[in-house]
Design a protein around this motif. Structure first.
Motif, short mmCIF file in Angstrom:
data_model
loop_
_atom_site.label_atom_id
_atom_site.label_comp_id
_atom_site.label_asym_id
_atom_site.label_seq_id
_atom_site.Cartn_x
_atom_site.Cartn_y
_atom_site.Cartn_z
N ARG A 80 0.88 -1.36 0.15
CA ARG A 80 -0.20 0.05 -0.21
C ARG A 80 0.82 1.30 -0.02
N LEU A 81 2.10 1.18 0.64
CA LEU A 81 2.88 2.32 0.58
C LEU A 81 3.51 2.75 -0.97
N GLN A 82 3.69 1.50 -1.64
CA GLN A 82 4.37 1.51 -3.01
C GLN A 82 3.12 2.31 -3.78
N GLU A 91 12.19 -1.82 0.25
CA GLU A 91 11.48 -2.37 -1.02
C GLU A 91 10.91 -1.30 -1.75
N LEU A 92 10.62 -0.13 -1.03
CA LEU A 92 10.17 1.02 -1.75
C LEU A 92 10.85 1.66 -2.73
N SER A 93 10.30 2.09 -3.84
CA SER A 93 11.11 2.95 -4.90
C SER A 93 10.41 3.77 -5.37
N SER A 94 11.10 4.80 -6.19
CA SER A 94 10.43 5.92 -7.01
C SER A 94 10.94 6.00 -8.22
N LYS A 95 10.33 6.16 -9.39
CA LYS A 95 10.85 5.97 -10.72
C LYS A 95 11.10 7.64 -11.16
N SER A 96 10.53 8.46 -10.79
CA SER A 96 10.31 9.97 -11.14
C SER A 96 10.58 11.04 -9.89
N ASP A 120 3.36 5.70 -6.10
CA ASP A 120 2.99 5.64 -7.47
C ASP A 120 1.92 6.65 -7.76
N PHE A 121 1.18 6.90 -6.91
CA PHE A 121 -0.14 7.96 -6.98
C PHE A 121 0.66 9.40 -6.94
N LEU A 122 1.53 9.57 -6.17
CA LEU A 122 2.19 10.72 -5.96
C LEU A 122 2.99 11.02 -7.12
N GLU A 123 3.70 9.96 -7.77
CA GLU A 123 4.36 10.28 -9.05
C GLU A 123 3.48 10.85 -10.17
N SER A 124 2.05 10.08 -9.90
CA SER A 124 1.46 10.61 -11.04
C SER A 124 0.82 11.97 -11.02
#
Length: 219
Positions: free
Chosen positions: A75-77, A101-106, A81-85
């Motif tokens: 749910r954290l991931q 485990e958590l990561s951010s693409k942008s 994803d939501f915030l990146e969007s």
């Protein structure tokens, strides 16, 4: 700069974010919570079992809740994803738990646990005192901090349900520490000052450390 904040509880974190905002004036802020949209029955199913990595957080109504770390990682991931969007530049995790485990693409993802560990390593105290929300976290906390300190002393005091009048007594075992870490994002500046007055020892407060680092990134 646009900043996203993720809580392991429910957003908005009206007890945390207002104390961070003075460090980052003028930025756009979006919040997301791992427990947003869940019923109380669904939240109860995320409770820790014996042996789980225990996390303590706050619901929107101010009540305290305990969670299993492993049950909320997904749910954290999804929050990331939501915030990146939404086009955020920086994502601050409002928790001092460890989430490799958590990561951010942008966006730049900032985890207070990593910041605090590096700070303590740089300060290199002989004796580290750590304050945590719950007794169930004592063993994992000692394991976490013994990686960068020879001696770690841990006491528990909940930032959500603890009686602040009792805090000076709770802190007594930490009187010989060289540095204190308040190892939960839920501790407000008010608690830091109580600890400082009681012990006259330097204190690291996660929410202010997080706010100052985000401010540095935006300058």
């Amino acid at each position: 700069m646009k900043v996203g904040f993720i809580t392991i509880g429910q957003s908005p974190r009206v007890d945390v974010v207002p104390e961070i905002l003075p460090y980052i004036p003028g930025v756009d802020v979006i919040e997301c919570g791992a427990l947003d949209g869940l019923s109380m029955d669904e939240i109860k199913r995320l409770a820790p079992r014996e042996g789980d990595y225990v996390l303590v957080t706050r619901l929107r109504d101010g009540s305290e809740v305990k969670l299993s770390r492993d049950k909320i990682v997904k749910r954290l991931q999804e929050c990331i994803d939501f915030l990146e969007s939404k086009g955020v530049d920086v994502i601050g995790l409002l928790c001092t738990g460890e989430f490799p485990e958590l990561s951010s693409k942008s966006a730049m993802l900032i985890e207070p646990s990593n910041l605090l560990i590096k700070l303590v390593e740089a300060i290199n105290p002989k004796i580290l005192g750590v304050v945590i929300p719950d007794n169930a976290q004592i063993d994992m906390t000692k394991d976490k901090w013994s990686r960068c300190c020879d001696k770690v002393i841990v006491v528990s005091f909940s930032p959500y349900s603890g009686d602040e009048k009792e805090l000076p007594n709770v802190l007594e075992p930490l009187k010989d520490a060289d540095l204190i870490v308040l190892d939960c994002i839920g501790y407000p500046a008010r608690i830091k000052y109580i600890v400082k007055r009681a012990l006259n020892i330097p204190v690291l407060l996660p929410r202010s450390v997080l706010g100052k680092v985000i401010a540095e990134l935006g300058e």
